[in-house]
Structure formats: structure tokens, C-alpha cells
Write an enzyme that holds these catalytic residues in place. Sequence first.
Site, PDB file in Angstrom:
ATOM      1  NE  ARG A  43      70.308 -73.359 -69.627  1.00  0.00           N
ATOM      2  CZ  ARG A  43      70.985 -73.848 -68.698  1.00  0.00           C
ATOM      3  NH1 ARG A  43      72.369 -73.628 -68.469  1.00  0.00           N
ATOM      4  NH2 ARG A  43      70.707 -73.230 -67.305  1.00  0.00           N
TER       5      ARG A  43
ATOM      6  CE  LYS B  57      59.706 -72.348 -67.932  1.00  0.00           C
ATOM      7  NZ  LYS B  57      59.170 -73.352 -66.604  1.00  0.00           N
TER       8      LYS B  57
ATOM      9  CB  VAL C  57      69.737 -73.294 -59.703  1.00  0.00           C
ATOM     10  CG1 VAL C  57      69.462 -74.088 -58.138  1.00  0.00           C
ATOM     11  CG2 VAL C  57      68.558 -74.362 -60.458  1.00  0.00           C
TER      12      VAL C  57
ATOM     13  CB  CYS D 291      65.643 -79.138 -66.719  1.00  0.00           C
ATOM     14  SG  CYS D 291      66.171 -78.549 -65.334  1.00  0.00           S
TER      15      CYS D 291
HETATM   16  P1  NAD Z   1      73.582 -72.823 -65.276  1.00  0.00           P
HETATM   17  O1  NAD Z   1      74.726 -72.775 -66.200  1.00  0.00           O
HETATM   18  O2  NAD Z   1      72.197 -71.683 -65.313  1.00  0.00           O
HETATM   19  O3  NAD Z   1      74.454 -71.557 -64.398  1.00  0.00           O
HETATM   20  C1  NAD Z   1      75.866 -72.544 -63.336  1.00  0.00           C
HETATM   21  C2  NAD Z   1      77.184 -71.801 -62.989  1.00  0.00           C
HETATM   22  O4  NAD Z   1      77.653 -71.905 -62.098  1.00  0.00           O
HETATM   23  C3  NAD Z   1      77.425 -70.891 -64.086  1.00  0.00           C
HETATM   24  O5  NAD Z   1      77.026 -69.192 -63.495  1.00  0.00           O
HETATM   25  C4  NAD Z   1      79.100 -70.935 -63.505  1.00  0.00           C
HETATM   26  O6  NAD Z   1      79.947 -70.137 -64.234  1.00  0.00           O
HETATM   27  C5  NAD Z   1      78.851 -71.512 -62.808  1.00  0.00           C
HETATM   28  N1  NAD Z   1      80.278 -72.667 -62.367  1.00  0.00           N
HETATM   29  C6  NAD Z   1      80.658 -72.941 -63.120  1.00  0.00           C
HETATM   30  N2  NAD Z   1      81.830 -73.998 -62.498  1.00  0.00           N
HETATM   31  C7  NAD Z   1      81.862 -73.031 -61.577  1.00  0.00           C
HETATM   32  C8  NAD Z   1      83.324 -73.371 -60.078  1.00  0.00           C
HETATM   33  N3  NAD Z   1      83.744 -74.130 -59.949  1.00  0.00           N
HETATM   34  N4  NAD Z   1      82.823 -72.734 -58.870  1.00  0.00           N
HETATM   35  C9  NAD Z   1      81.571 -70.836 -59.189  1.00  0.00           C
HETATM   36  N5  NAD Z   1      80.912 -71.316 -60.385  1.00  0.00           N
HETATM   37  C10 NAD Z   1      81.175 -72.569 -61.128  1.00  0.00           C
HETATM   38  O7  NAD Z   1      72.885 -73.410 -64.010  1.00  0.00           O
HETATM   39  P2  NAD Z   1      71.614 -73.384 -63.374  1.00  0.00           P
HETATM   40  O8  NAD Z   1      70.421 -73.331 -64.707  1.00  0.00           O
HETATM   41  O9  NAD Z   1      71.429 -72.911 -62.549  1.00  0.00           O
HETATM   42  O10 NAD Z   1      71.801 -74.959 -63.154  1.00  0.00           O
HETATM   43  C11 NAD Z   1      72.417 -75.425 -62.170  1.00  0.00           C
HETATM   44  C12 NAD Z   1      72.042 -76.813 -61.194  1.00  0.00           C
HETATM   45  O11 NAD Z   1      70.681 -76.739 -61.141  1.00  0.00           O
HETATM   46  C13 NAD Z   1      72.223 -78.101 -63.093  1.00  0.00           C
HETATM   47  O12 NAD Z   1      72.891 -78.618 -62.021  1.00  0.00           O
HETATM   48  C14 NAD Z   1      70.747 -77.604 -63.578  1.00  0.00           C
HETATM   49  O13 NAD Z   1      70.206 -79.226 -63.157  1.00  0.00           O
HETATM   50  C15 NAD Z   1      69.504 -77.837 -61.726  1.00  0.00           C
HETATM   51  N6  NAD Z   1      68.759 -77.716 -62.580  1.00  0.00           N
HETATM   52  C16 NAD Z   1      68.753 -76.388 -63.052  1.00  0.00           C
HETATM   53  C17 NAD Z   1      67.425 -75.834 -62.898  1.00  0.00           C
HETATM   54  C18 NAD Z   1      66.572 -74.593 -63.295  1.00  0.00           C
HETATM   55  O14 NAD Z   1      65.659 -74.878 -64.321  1.00  0.00           O
HETATM   56  N7  NAD Z   1      67.587 -74.107 -64.653  1.00  0.00           N
HETATM   57  C19 NAD Z   1      66.038 -76.371 -62.280  1.00  0.00           C
HETATM   58  C20 NAD Z   1      66.614 -76.969 -60.827  1.00  0.00           C
HETATM   59  C21 NAD Z   1      67.852 -77.648 -61.475  1.00  0.00           C
END
Ligand code: NAD
Length: 441
Positions: A335, A328, A11, A266
Site C-alpha cells: 500500500r 519496506k 494490527v 500509515c
Molecule cells: P487492514 O486493512 O490490514 O485490516 C483491516 C481489517 O478490518 C480487514 O481485515 C477488514 O476486512 C476488517 N474490517 C473492515 N470492516 C470491518 C467490520 N465492520 N467488522 C469487522 N472487520 C472489519 O488494516 P491495518 O493495516 O490492520 O490497520 C488497521 C488500523 O490500524 C488503521 O487505522 C491503521 O492506520 C492503523 N495502524 C496500522 C499499522 C500498520 O502497520 N498496518 C500500524 C499502526 C496503526
Amino acid sequence: MKIAVIGTGYVGLVTGTCFANKGHDVICVDVIEEKIQKINEGTVPIFEEGLDEMLKDVVSKKKLKATLNMKEAITNSELIYICVGTPSKEDGAFDYVYLKDAAQKIGEVIKELDEYKVIVVKSTCSPGTTMNLVKPILEETSQKTAGKDFGLGMNPEFLREGVAIKDFLNPDRIVVGGIDEKSQEIITKSYEGFESPFLNVDPTTAEMIKIASNSFLAMKISFINEIANIAEKIGSDIQDIAKGIGMDDRISIRFLRAGLGYGGSCFPKDIQALHRQSVEMGVPSDLLKATMKVNEAQPLRAAEILIEEMDDRSLENRKIGVLGLAFKPDTDDVREAVSITLIEYLLERGAKVFATDPIAIKNFREILNHENLTLTSKVEDVLTDSDACILVTEWKEYLNLSPSTFKELMKIPLVIDGRRSLDAEKFRNEEITFKSIGLGR
Ligand code: NAD
């Protein structure tokens, strides 16, 4: 605008890159040095269609850079999007360890600054989290007041991995949950030029919209899977049934494809967290509970069909091929992928599993290792001399395989389509035993 994006996962990196592409100056922050290095070189640390090119472009134009230094990013930005992960805890609730850490670090930085900043939670979280967790942390660490000294809001993200750029740039709606008018205005300004409808709500409503949307889509999937299991018994084809249901535009055909169930980072965690919250609040949701129950059982339907087809009803020492590991197609994300549940089940029953995926093998290896599991990039290795093969992820390259390839390579030509994506007739014309979820004839 000058925007900081905290967290550069699926994201965060898409958000940062797309905002930079729209002309904003973006600084991305992460705690992983390797990611920062890669991003600054214009290399994407994850797989997402089209992101590589766009990132290279914005990095070369100096519209986006990445840093480990939170202070640098926040000092140089007026708007700060928090995009850190919110995974599930053992008990099903969201784990806010990263969110709390990010909020605390942001608070510490804004304590020292005079400029007004707006902090926006984009991470998915339970209703109430922005107001009852993020706001107090920010206020305590900064010694400032939200709504007076700094702005705050929640702006959920609805992108889908695989088509994340398209979704980010053309969302069905942009939900803006600012705590006040000023926050609302500044968050909305970052989306200038977007043609999607805007919905202005409070932060808690914005949070609820996000997880209720995902829960509804998950419910649609579990609903059609349950109907598919009945369709098998009555001798009908769920594809025709789904088509007929979906032609009703109050329902729509989307998310009505029967299969092995939903996975990914998600749906499973969002629905679990909402269910847990419903229980804690004394309004337990039976629908959410049933949705999860159906989904837990669904990956094993493929294994049940498989066992029914074995002459001795045993998988002991059988070579079972698995096509697809990612949750998918078009992503390397594994995950909560149903491939994990299914492969574990097959291994428990003594099968020798050969599995492949175009890009998710590396990530899968980090989750599951077993002496009887072979992960290979070659489809031929999976099919050769196998006793059965299961399509788990409907990657285009697998859908393009000719049924004769299966026939020539497999020991027993038994194909199970876990995603209702292959042409049953073509396989049957090759005298392949073809079974599928919800295919009653
Ligand atoms: P992810 O795990 O791929 O990425 C999270 C990132 O945040 C990692 O790179 C991690 O190192 C970094 N991080 C953690 N703590 C940190 C800090 N204190 N400072 C800076 N960086 C930090 O997660 P994602 O899939 O991108 O999802 C992020 C959020 O968005 C989640 O809440 C998820 O539910 C939501 N979301 C995800 C999707 C999806 O398709 N992946 C879609 C919509 C919403």
C-alpha cells in the site's frame, strides 16, 4: 480478560494474537469469511514474521478464535478493540466507512446486553473522532450513555509491520485515552505484565499523539532526503552527513536514512489527514505540506539519475530491473509503496520493467498491471540483459547478491541504490556504474 478484536488486518490480528499469548481469551471478528476460516485453522492470512507460530499456538490452546458473528464476540467479551482500516479518501481525509460500520454494529449488540463493556478505538483516526463520531454512533444505536452504561477509549497502536509482534509486546509507550477512570483502568488492565511506560490522556490527545508521531517520523525522512539531494550536488555522501547529525542524541540516527521516500499504509495517509485537518481548522501546517511535497518527488530521483546515465537520455525500450516492491522489507504490504510511483513513471517513459519481490508480487499485481511490466520471482530474470537495475526495497536477499552477479547478467552494468543499502565500493571495484540517492561522489 475476555477481549474482542474487530478487524483482523495487520494490527487486529497481531493485537488479538499477542493478547491471547499473554493469557487473555480473544475472539477476533472480521467481515471476510476466508480470513476467519484461515485464522481458525491457525493460518495467518498476511505475512508477518513470527505471527504464524504464535497464532497456531494460541488457536490450538483455544485462547483465540475468529468469527463473522459480532454479537457472539461482544457478548462474550468485556473489552472490545476496534482495529478496522481507516484508509485515505480522495481528498486526503480518513475514510471512516469501516469505523462507522463497526461502531454501529457494536452499538446494536450492546443495546441488548446488561453487562458493562468497554469499547476501544485502536484504528488510527483524526483527533476528535472517538468523541465526535464513534461515541455518538455507539450512544444512538445502543440507546445507552458512554461513561455510565459502557466505557470508551482510544488506544493508538505504534507497531511496525515486519517487527509487529516485538513492537506490540514491547512498545516504547502505551497511550491510554479513556473517557473516564473506569474505562482507563479496564483498558490498562489488558496490558498487565507489559513493562512499557503508560501515558494516560483523553481520547482526542491519544489520537493526536499517534498521527503527530507518524508525521514527525515522515518529516525526518523528507528532511534527510532533501539534505541528500543537496549533498549530491556538493559532492558529499549523505550517509556520513546523517551519521554526524544522528550522533546528536537530541536528533538520533533513526529515520535519517536517505532513499526513495516513505510509503506504506500509515505515514502517507496519517500525514495527509493531519495536514487536511490543520487546513480545515484554520492553522495550515507548512511543515506537513512540505514533507508530503518532498516525498512525492523523491521516488522519481532514482528515475532522474537513471535517465542522466543513459547515453541518449531515453528509457524507450530499455529493460529496467527493479529489486523490491513491498513498501519496506519483511512485509508483503505494497500500500502506497514507492515502487508503484517509480514503476509507473518508468513505464510512462517507454521502459520495459522487470520487477521482483520475495513475497509482495501477488499484492502488487492487484495494484498495477501493464503490458510492459513483468513481475517475476526470479532475480536472474530481472537482471539478465537489463540496461539498469534499481534497488527499491532493501530485502536481505538483494543486499547479499554479489556485485559480480550484476556484472555477469546485466547488459549495461548500471546499478542505482534507492535505499543507500549496498556497498558502493564493492560495486565500483567490479567496474559497475553505481549511483545512489545522496551519493555525491
Ligand atoms: P487492514 O486493512 O490490514 O485490516 C483491516 C481489517 O478490518 C480487514 O481485515 C477488514 O476486512 C476488517 N474490517 C473492515 N470492516 C470491518 C467490520 N465492520 N467488522 C469487522 N472487520 C472489519 O488494516 P491495518 O493495516 O490492520 O490497520 C488497521 C488500523 O490500524 C488503521 O487505522 C491503521 O492506520 C492503523 N495502524 C496500522 C499499522 C500498520 O502497520 N498496518 C500500524 C499502526 C496503526
